[in-house]
Write a protein that holds these residues in place. Structure first.
Motif, PDB file in Angstrom:
ATOM      1  N   UNK A   1      11.849  67.041  15.058  1.00 57.24           N
ATOM      2  CA  UNK A   1      11.931  68.151  13.998  1.00 57.24           C
ATOM      3  C   UNK A   1      12.542  69.303  14.589  1.00 57.24           C
TER       4      UNK A   1
ATOM      5  N   UNK B   1      11.066  51.453  19.929  1.00 59.33           N
ATOM      6  CA  UNK B   1      10.475  51.529  18.788  1.00 59.33           C
ATOM      7  C   UNK B   1       9.977  52.782  18.027  1.00 59.33           C
TER       8      UNK B   1
ATOM      9  N   UNK C   1      16.616  56.242   0.959  1.00 56.27           N
ATOM     10  CA  UNK C   1      15.960  56.772   1.970  1.00 56.27           C
ATOM     11  C   UNK C   1      14.657  56.132   2.179  1.00 56.27           C
TER      12      UNK C   1
ATOM     13  N   UNK D   1       7.075  49.829  14.473  1.00 59.75           N
ATOM     14  CA  UNK D   1       6.116  50.421  15.046  1.00 59.75           C
ATOM     15  C   UNK D   1       4.575  50.149  14.475  1.00 59.75           C
TER      16      UNK D   1
ATOM     17  N   UNK E   1      13.112  55.160  16.448  1.00 54.95           N
ATOM     18  CA  UNK E   1      13.328  54.808  15.188  1.00 54.95           C
ATOM     19  C   UNK E   1      12.094  55.393  14.206  1.00 54.95           C
ATOM     20  N   UNK E   2      10.834  55.172  14.348  1.00 57.45           N
ATOM     21  CA  UNK E   2       9.788  55.749  13.664  1.00 57.45           C
ATOM     22  C   UNK E   2       9.867  57.183  13.680  1.00 57.45           C
TER      23      UNK E   2
ATOM     24  N   UNK F   1      12.207  59.354  14.152  1.00 56.60           N
ATOM     25  CA  UNK F   1      13.422  59.708  13.319  1.00 56.60           C
ATOM     26  C   UNK F   1      13.003  59.750  11.706  1.00 56.60           C
ATOM     27  N   UNK F   2      12.434  58.833  11.343  1.00 54.50           N
ATOM     28  CA  UNK F   2      12.017  58.644   9.961  1.00 54.50           C
ATOM     29  C   UNK F   2      10.926  59.697   9.498  1.00 54.50           C
ATOM     30  N   UNK F   3      10.022  59.856  10.574  1.00 53.26           N
ATOM     31  CA  UNK F   3       8.894  60.672  10.448  1.00 53.26           C
ATOM     32  C   UNK F   3       9.443  62.388  10.330  1.00 53.26           C
TER      33      UNK F   3
ATOM     34  N   UNK G   1      12.702  51.652   9.193  1.00 49.94           N
ATOM     35  CA  UNK G   1      12.394  52.230  10.612  1.00 49.94           C
ATOM     36  C   UNK G   1      10.942  52.281  11.238  1.00 49.94           C
TER      37      UNK G   1
ATOM     38  N   UNK H   1      12.665  63.198   9.475  1.00 51.17           N
ATOM     39  CA  UNK H   1      13.956  63.273   8.773  1.00 51.17           C
ATOM     40  C   UNK H   1      13.909  62.951   7.170  1.00 51.17           C
ATOM     41  N   UNK H   2      13.070  61.744   7.271  1.00 49.51           N
ATOM     42  CA  UNK H   2      13.102  60.975   5.785  1.00 49.51           C
ATOM     43  C   UNK H   2      11.786  61.408   5.117  1.00 49.51           C
ATOM     44  N   UNK H   3      11.885  61.464   3.643  1.00 50.85           N
ATOM     45  CA  UNK H   3      10.950  61.700   2.872  1.00 50.85           C
ATOM     46  C   UNK H   3      10.376  60.096   2.233  1.00 50.85           C
TER      47      UNK H   3
ATOM     48  N   UNK I   1      24.397  57.424   7.574  1.00 53.03           N
ATOM     49  CA  UNK I   1      23.329  58.111   8.157  1.00 53.03           C
ATOM     50  C   UNK I   1      22.821  57.444   9.545  1.00 53.03           C
ATOM     51  N   UNK I   2      23.214  56.131   9.618  1.00 53.12           N
ATOM     52  CA  UNK I   2      23.086  55.443  10.916  1.00 53.12           C
ATOM     53  C   UNK I   2      23.886  55.853  11.953  1.00 53.12           C
TER      54      UNK I   2
ATOM     55  N   UNK J   1       5.791  57.933  19.948  1.00 54.14           N
ATOM     56  CA  UNK J   1       6.198  58.418  18.338  1.00 54.14           C
ATOM     57  C   UNK J   1       5.746  59.889  18.086  1.00 54.14           C
ATOM     58  N   UNK J   2       4.683  60.165  18.679  1.00 51.53           N
ATOM     59  CA  UNK J   2       4.243  61.589  18.382  1.00 51.53           C
ATOM     60  C   UNK J   2       4.968  62.605  19.012  1.00 51.53           C
TER      61      UNK J   2
ATOM     62  N   UNK K   1      16.791  67.019  -0.344  1.00 53.53           N
ATOM     63  CA  UNK K   1      15.620  66.337   0.480  1.00 53.53           C
ATOM     64  C   UNK K   1      14.449  65.898  -0.616  1.00 53.53           C
TER      65      UNK K   1
ATOM     66  N   UNK L   1       6.115  65.526  -2.567  1.00 54.33           N
ATOM     67  CA  UNK L   1       7.359  65.424  -1.696  1.00 54.33           C
ATOM     68  C   UNK L   1       7.573  66.759  -0.695  1.00 54.33           C
TER      69      UNK L   1
END
Lengths: 348, 277
Positions: free
Chosen positions: B162, B87, A39, A50, B90-91, B93-95, A46, B97-99, B179-180, B154-155, A32, A9
């Motif tokens: 980031x 689209x 999460x 895509x 959203x993607x 943001x996940x890439x 999300x 910020x989220x793990x 979070x939303x 997305x890229x 995190x 992770x």
């Protein structure tokens, strides 16, 4: 394409976020790394639209192309004498034809594609690096130069093809400048030259831009040290600049290669469809498809896809996982991050 | 031999002028040619004399259908950009910020997609769209365009997200946002410049698209501007209307060039996304 192993992770952590503030050594990671199930669910929510869209517009057509390439044209059915309503299954015959006696057109397109890729990418790398070095030194007028090099990028390829067709017209400015009458946009080696010139004009500045970004992250102290050691400008370039911008340059070259391999608009408009001297694999596949020969067209496009994949994989081996720019293999190149070109549709 | 500082400076100026000339000369030639009269289109003087708008009038002649082509381009590129951005936000943001598992794999796949030869998807989609009567429709151009617009967006957005400190969201979440909500009320407004830059880059890519638009249309009324211009016809079969092609080329390019000049700094940032600052 790169390492598919699931990294721990923490490894996937954003080194990018810290790049803006290098003074912060490490961010608190506790929250995190305990990535909760919530999460993950949110991420799935999300990311899935895509992935769904890409599956529909990329994965599905690719599978369809694979399947389609095994079918022949709707011809006369030898048994009934009627025109078939469905396409007959021909197995690998479309491929066999390519590698068999009827493969001349394919191999011609294949070599044209390869020729254009090698020559244009080679030239634009040289010119682009030169441009980057000049721009890196220039202090006054930097904004002007940077705006200027974006112009060829912003001109639609189709329009630039028309523009160069006009420049290379028999009574055009190119012939006026060299004082000779060359029919550039007719069949022959000069047609290839015309395509190369137009392509290099459009894309060399783009490489220049990416290399410039790579140059700007090289710390000044390295050069100061070299100067104190008495290294000449050439040695500095060869032993410092080049190795340090190499990752950025390789990524730029990769994306340019993949773009050049699928070249379509430029030769199609500049010289024309079905011209032996400039026909690329994309043009060949499109031409077959527009003539409703979907089977062979799909076979050509599958082969082009494999060719692109092969080159991409070769580069990925060369570059390692840096390509993703997501931190890459930890620690490599220290805090320097790659200039990762977004795969812009610089040309088609 | 060591060059003196002044000489170095002069050489540098020569270099800068050379770079700018290299980039702008062909574009300048398009501009100049578009302003010549048809009768002196083969002139090779550096300035048009007399300056004439004849070619521009010819472009907007109803028989060329250029206005409609511009509108088509605007619709196709515009909708492609909006959908891709929606689209991708959203993607990305996940890439950023989220793990989650397979993150790198997904990001790699998304990038790999944009390296895809467009013709490989155009051929099968052309067959499919022929079967379902989608030829000469906007959706037949928009859907395949997503194949490059979406990965691009997305890229780009992932890099922008980031770069934003995530303390911002944590602060918002401590203040009671979910979070939303933190995403909507804090991140999106702050990321607006990045989203805007991505929009420009995606729009330019979609606006420049040729192969899809060429393959999916055969009715002149549905062609996008680049396709329409490439098919401009002259008075006779053997005459290429270079004057009006150049004029139309200028019209299609100038909005992009203006956009590029105004947002030069941001676009460079977007194109070199991922570069260490």
């Amino acid at each position: 394409m790169t390492d598919t192993e699931t990294l721990p992770e923490t490894a996937a952590h954003r080194s990018g976020g810290t790049a803006a503030r290098p003074s912060v050594p490490a961010r608190p990671r506790g929250r995190r790394s305990r990535a909760s199930a919530g999460s993950a669910r949110m991420a799935a929510l999300l990311v899935s639209p895509t992935l769904l869209v890409l599956a529909i517009v990329v994965l599905y057509p690719t599978l369809m192309a694979l399947r389609e390439s095994l079918y022949g044209p709707k011809g006369l059915d030898p048994r009934t004498g009627f025109i078939r309503t469905t396409e007959p299954f021909v197995g690998l015959r479309n491929y066999a034809d390519i590698f068999g006696p009827a493969g001349d057109r394919f191999w011609n397109a294949f070599w044209n594609t390869t020729f254009f890729t090698v020559v244009t990418v080679g030239l634009e790398t040289l010119i682009g690096v030169g441009m980057a070095l000049i721009m890196h030194r220039a202090f006054r007028g930097r904004a002007l130069v940077r705006a200027g090099i974006l112009v060829p990028w912003a001109v639609p390829t189709a329009i630039s093809a028309l523009l160069w067709r006009w420049i290379f017209n028999s009574d055009g400015i190119a012939n006026a400048l060299i004082g000779r009458q060359i029919l550039w946009t007719t069949e022959g080696f000069h047609a290839k030259v015309a395509v190369v010139v137009a392509e290099v004009w459009k894309t060399a500045p783009f490489i220049g831009l990416l290399v410039l970004a790579g140059l700007q992250v090289i710390p000044k102290e390295v050069y100061e040290a070299a100067r104190i050691d008495g290294a000449s400008a050439l040695r500095q370039f060869w032993h410092i600049t080049l190795p340090l911008v190499k990752p950025a340059l390789l990524v730029a070259v990769l994306f340019r290669c993949l773009d050049a391999l699928r070249m379509f608009d430029l030769p199609y408009i500049l010289v024309g469809a079905q011209k032996n001297s400039v026909e690329t694999l994309s043009m060949l596949a499109q031409n077959e498809a527009s003539n409703v020969r979907f089977g062979p067209a799909s076979a050509y496009s599958v082969l082009l896809f494999l060719y692109v994949l092969l080159i991409a994989l070769a580069f990925v081996r060369l570059l390692g996982a840096d390509l993703v720019g997501d931190g890459g293999p930890r620690g490599r190149a220290g805090r320097r991050r790659l200039v990762v070109a977004r795969p812009a549709e610089v040309t088609a | 031999m060591r060059l003196t500082a002044t000489w170095r400076n002069r050489l540098l100026y020569v270099g800068v002028v050379a770079v700018v000339a290299y980039c702008l000369a062909p574009f300048y030639w398009m501009l100049v040619s578009s302003l010549r009269r048809t009768s002196d289109i083969f002139d090779t003087s550096l300035l048009p004399s007399p300056v004439s708008l004849e070619n521009y009038r010819a472009v907007f002649d109803p028989s060329q259908g250029f206005t409609r082509a511009l509108l088509n381009s605007l619709v196709v590129a515009g909708i492609t950009t909006v959908l891709a951005l929606l689209l991708a936000t959203f993607t990305a943001y996940a890439m950023a910020r989220l793990e989650f598992r397979f993150k790198r794999l997904i990001l790699t796949l998304v990038i790999a997609t944009s390296m895809f030869p467009v013709v490989s998807i155009v051929v099968p989609l052309l067959k499919l769209f022929t079967d379902i009567n989608w030829i000469n429709t906007y959706q037949a151009m928009i859907v395949p365009s997503m194949s490059f617009a979406l990965p691009l967006a997305v890229w780009n957005l992932t890099t922008f997200f980031r770069q934003m400190p995530d303390e911002l969201e944590h602060a918002a979440m401590i203040d009671g946002c979910t979070r939303g909500q933190a995403f909507r009320k804090v991140i999106v407004p702050l990321a607006a410049p990045g989203i805007f830059t991505t929009a420009i880059i995606t729009f330019i890519a979609a606006w420049n698209e040729f192969l899809i638009a060429l393959s999916m249309t055969n009715r002149p009324a549905m062609q996008t501007a680049p396709v329409a211009i490439s098919k401009f016809s002259g008075a006779t079969q053997f005459e290429t209307p270079f004057g009006s092609q150049m004029a139309a080329g200028v019209l299609v390019t100038v909005p992009l060039v203006v956009l590029v000049l105004v947002f030069q700094r941001r676009i460079v940032a977007g194109l070199t996304a991922g570069a260490a600052k």
